[in-house]
Write an enzyme that holds these catalytic residues in place. Structure first.
Site, PDB file in Angstrom:
ATOM      1  NE  ARG A 193     -15.996 102.545 -79.762  1.00 27.70           N
ATOM      2  CZ  ARG A 193     -14.957 102.903 -78.704  1.00 27.70           C
ATOM      3  NH1 ARG A 193     -13.917 103.806 -79.513  1.00 27.70           N
ATOM      4  NH2 ARG A 193     -15.165 102.740 -77.364  1.00 27.70           N
ATOM      5  CD  GLU A 216     -12.043  97.935 -83.998  1.00 24.49           C
ATOM      6  OE1 GLU A 216     -11.826  99.306 -84.500  1.00 24.49           O
ATOM      7  OE2 GLU A 216     -12.296  97.739 -82.934  1.00 24.49           O
ATOM      8  CG  HIS A 255      -9.370  99.994 -81.342  1.00 20.37           C
ATOM      9  ND1 HIS A 255     -10.734  99.672 -81.594  1.00 20.37           N
ATOM     10  CD2 HIS A 255      -9.554 100.958 -80.528  1.00 20.37           C
ATOM     11  CE1 HIS A 255     -11.458 100.422 -80.741  1.00 20.37           C
ATOM     12  NE2 HIS A 255     -10.800 101.283 -80.198  1.00 20.37           N
TER      13      HIS A 255
END
Length: 308
Positions: free
Chosen positions: A233, A262, A284
């Site tokens: 993460r 993000e 991601h």
């Protein structure tokens, strides 16, 4: 039964037929907080990935009987508020393990093998114009015999460890929970892992124990020849510190699939280092192989079927 998916674009073009057969499915590519309030007014089942499920959103959905998280983590859902209203929450675990493991080694092998450099040497014409049959100007090292240090030995970390062993690597790990449940490989302190590993791979959740876990002091412990990969993460590595480590040559490289914010802001220091060739990024996407997304959608359908 009306099923509303508030951010369906997160699963791309994955067919949703197995969910559609369960009721009327309404998909929105993405939803702001304000848009979400309007779109859930008559839904029975709510599917979300990153949209936040707040008390306000729950109040706007009087018919809601189930919240389905299109992921594993549920930190975007007010679980207490759901419980108070008698609304079950169902997530999906384990669907992306193989996808993340594959992406992990894609980055590791690209960094250690200088893949973009050699690819460009051929495509640019430099190889064609050269006098030798080979290019050994940027030598790469074998990972056999090197130490893999894994931060977070859950399901993904365990599979990364097994693949690393298949490459002939020595595996150690640091338990972010403080309890080394895995007995297959040695559990060691974080500082020792940072200091002795050739490859460091992060597969931990983001919580109070892992927030900012790897900052400049930990990066300074690393070998100058070592690389670090974050597939866990964003926020576990302090990004400005990592950018500084790259700029000053403290470490040999890094790869990130996850970021503190993000999408990653354009002014993120990692996008403006003096040595971009030492970095690898993916937006991601490590979780999102075709097969992983298919498993995810199928599991969401199963959660609806078994709960409603």
């Amino acid at each position: 039964m009306k099923i509303v998916f508030l951010d369906a674009a997160t699963v791309g073009d994955t067919p949703l037929a197995c969910i559609e057969e369960l009721g009327e499915l309404v998909c929105w590519p993405n939803s702001t907080a304000e848009e979400a309030l309007q779109r859930v007014s008559d839904c029975d089942v709510l599917i979300i990935n990153k949209v936040k499920v707040t008390k306000e959103l729950l109040d706007a959905a009087p018919s809601l009987k189930l919240v389905c998280e299109a992921a594993t983590g549920v930190n975007n859902i007010d679980l207490k508020a759901c419980e108070e209203r008698g609304i079950p929450v169902r997530n999906v675990a384990g669907y992306s393990t193989d996808s993340v493991v594959q992406a992990t080694f894609m980055h590791i092998l690209s960094l250690l093998g200088s893949a973009p450099y050699f690819d460009n040497a051929v495509k640019s014409g430099a190889y064609s114009a050269g006098p030798l049959f080979t290019d050994v100007s940027k030598p790469f090292v074998e990972i056999k015999g090197k130490r893999m240090g894994i931060i977070g030995m859950g399901a993904i970390g365990t599979k990364v460890a097994r693949v690393a062993e298949a490459f002939g690597m020595e595996v150690v790990y640091y338990s972010t929970s403080g309890t080394g449940h895995c007995k297959e490989w040695p559990s060691i302190p974080l500082d020792e892992l940072m200091r002795t590993s050739d490859v460091i791979s992060i597969h931990a959740p983001y919580n109070e124990r892992t927030a900012g876990l790897v900052g400049i002091e930990q990066l300074k412990l690393m070998k100058r020849t070592a690389i670090i990969v974050n597939m866990g993460r964003g926020g576990i590595i302090v990004e400005k510190d990592l950018a500084g480590a790259i700029n000053s040559g403290i470490i040999a490289g890094a790869a990130l699939d996850v970021f503190e914010k993000e999408p990653v802001p354009a002014d993120n220091p990692l996008l403006h280092t003096s040595h971009p060739e030492l970095l690898r990024f993916t937006p991601h996407t490590a979780w999102a192989s075709v097969e992983a997304r298919q498993r995810l959608v199928s599991a969401i359908a199963d959660n609806i079927r078994s709960t409603i």
